[in-house]
Write an enzyme that holds these catalytic residues in place. Structure first.
Site, PDB file in Angstrom:
ATOM      1  N   PHE A  91       0.889  -1.235  -0.221  1.00  0.00           N
ATOM      2  CA  PHE A  91      -0.110   0.112  -0.147  1.00  0.00           C
ATOM      3  C   PHE A  91       0.760   1.324   0.200  1.00  0.00           C
ATOM      4  CE2 PHE A  91       0.791  -0.014   4.768  1.00  0.00           C
ATOM      5  CZ  PHE A  91       0.456   1.500   4.888  1.00  0.00           C
ATOM      6  N   LYS A  92       2.020   1.065   0.428  1.00  0.00           N
ATOM      7  CA  LYS A  92       2.891   2.269   0.486  1.00  0.00           C
ATOM      8  C   LYS A  92       3.065   3.183  -0.920  1.00  0.00           C
ATOM      9  CE  LYS A  92       3.400   1.414   4.726  1.00  0.00           C
ATOM     10  NZ  LYS A  92       4.775   1.488   5.422  1.00  0.00           N
TER      11      LYS A  92
END
Length: 486
Positions: A110-111
């Protein structure tokens, strides 16, 4: 829009200044002086694709960029080069909840949703503020931020990046993703310690006046790619608004696997912008310092640090919680953070414990066994495979639902591809069958089970040579920085 330090509201900055600095001069984090409300209806927002929705959200926070500057940064980040899903992210329904898949970027975590755009925001901010020094990105990572930041800043002119990670505290895939990173401007250093050690020393580097003077004199200035940087946090708000506009229920719950508190704080900011959130369920693994905080109003990191199969959540000092505490405790925040630094704990004032904002959150946690059982259960029930972090959130949600009977439509943030944690995932499904296999075999097994092709990110790192081999002590981070630049 002005931003001020969580510890002193007189220390202000514009959006571009806050993005460049990363952290306030007093060690506090930048927060907006007010959270803006969305200025378009949800009906109109629902018709927008992800890049256009991102503009509608981010323009309200980063208002010293021109529309053209911000749109260019967004289009450079959210495209089919950086993401393998046509919608950038997507919602998958499984077992009475929706999973918001945030792992379709280059590093399958998700980063990427924020770190794909941060380099473009930072380059624009540097130009606007007439910064001529090379920007040195200092980042501590518990697993995923490191690779996503490295990929984002790789070969970006006028920048270089140093990532510190706990040598024995990340998954084999996470480590290999980092140590094989190409790019002459990238540096990766393992530390003999945990994420909290790395984060503490990186923060100390930001506020070390002598070090900063020497770096400036040599033509460098520090900034951060961690979620302490407001330029990381603002893009994360977008996908919560996106999720709501694709479902449009009367109210919505978000369940977020949480370590450093940035991802769930973004969901809270989406609520403050107008998204009708019923509950924010803060899911912890066995390092449940946040669960205890929401139960008692006491933050206490004085406990054993536990290495788990969800390493990005193996954190006892949740930096972004300071932003929520600043909203709850106001000018007492600085003293609370001093107490945390000196004693490892603090307690919210009584009036803060009763604040409406705090009631929106519900802490929950899942043990290693509960996490593994949830991976197996959901696979057998739905054929859907979760990574350990998302499984912690899913298990925590099941506990919450049984306790409360809450049937509000719920979105669970799915924060990483199961391919990043093949051994833990397949071990949960059938330990005896997969425990003795090599990683390369496990990737093929997961492909067969999931029906999802092996991501390019995995194929690339299996072929790439190891470039970064340096390891330092947990108290030698500043010396390691000096060795590179001075």
């Amino acid at each position: 829009m002005l931003y001020h330090s969580t510890r002193n509201n007189k220390l202000t900055a514009t959006a571009s200044e806050a993005i460049l600095r990363g952290i306030a001069p007093d060690g506090g984090l930048y927060v907006p002086e007010n959270i803006p409300r969305l200025d378009k209806s949800f009906t109109r927002l629902a018709k927008l694709d992800y890049p256009h929705l991102a503009y509608e959200v981010m323009k309200l926070f980063i208002d010293d960029f021109t529309p053209m500057e911000l749109k260019k940064a967004i289009s450079s980040a959210y495209n089919d080069v950086n993401f393998d899903h046509s919608d950038i992210t997507c919602l998958v329904e499984a077992d009475d909840a929706y999973y918001l898949e945030l792992f379709h970027g280059r590093t399958i975590a998700f980063k990427d949703m924020a770190l794909s755009i941060l380099p473009y925001l930072m380059k624009t901010a540097a130009k606007k503020n007439k910064v001529n020094e090379e920007i040195v990105i200092l980042t501590a990572t518990s697993g995923d931020t490191g690779k996503a930041a490295l990929a984002g800043f790789d070969s970006v002119p006028g920048t270089s990046i140093v990532v510190f990670y706990p040598k024995d505290g990340v998954s084999p895939v996470q480590e290999r993703q980092m140590v094989t990173q190409a790019g002459e401007n990238t540096h990766v250093i393992g530390i003999r310690g945990n994420f909290d050690d790395a984060q503490r020393e990186v923060k100390r580097a930001f506020t070390d006046e002598a070090l900063n003077r020497r770096m400036n004199g040599a033509g460098y200035r520090f900034s951060s790619a961690n979620s302490i940087n407001i330029g990381r946090l603002v893009p994360q708000i977008v996908y919560y608004v996106y999720a709501y506009t694709r479902l449009m229920p009367k109210e919505i719950n978000f369940v977020v696997p949480t370590g450093n508190f940035g991802n769930i704080l973004a969901a809270y900011y989406a609520y403050r912008m107008g998204v009708p959130v019923h509950k924010l369920i803060c899911a912890s693994n066995e390092n449940k310092v946040l669960y205890d905080f929401f139960e008692t109003g006491v933050y206490d990191r004085n406990r054993d640090f536990i290495l788990t199969s969800s390493p990005s959540m193996d954190i006892l000092i949740s930096s972004n919680l300071e932003r929520l505490v600043a909203e709850l405790a106001g000018d007492k925040t600085g003293k609370l953070m001093e107490q945390l630094a000196k004693t490892g704990r603090y307690e919210l004032p009584d009036n803060a414990k009763k604040a409406e904002a705090l009631k929106l959150f519900k802490g929950e946690f899942a043990t290693e066994d509960e996490m593994s059982a949830r991976i197996k259960e959901l696979y057998e029930k739905e054929g859907y495979i979760l990574d350990p972090h998302t499984a912690v959130a899913s298990a925590a949600y099941e506990k919450y639902r049984k306790q409360t009977g809450d049937e509000t439509m719920t979105v669970i943030a799915s924060t990483a591809s199961p391919y990043k944690f093949t051994r833990a995932v397949l071990g949960a499904i059938d330990h005896g069958k997969y425990s003795k296999k090599k990683d390369a075999e496990l990737f093929k097994d997961l492909e067969k089970l999931s029906g999802v092709p092996i991501p390019r990110a995995i194929e690339d790192i299996m072929k790439a040579p190891v470039k970064h081999k340096e390891v330092c002590g947990k108290d030698e981070i500043i010396e390691a920085i000096e060795k590179i630049y001075l």
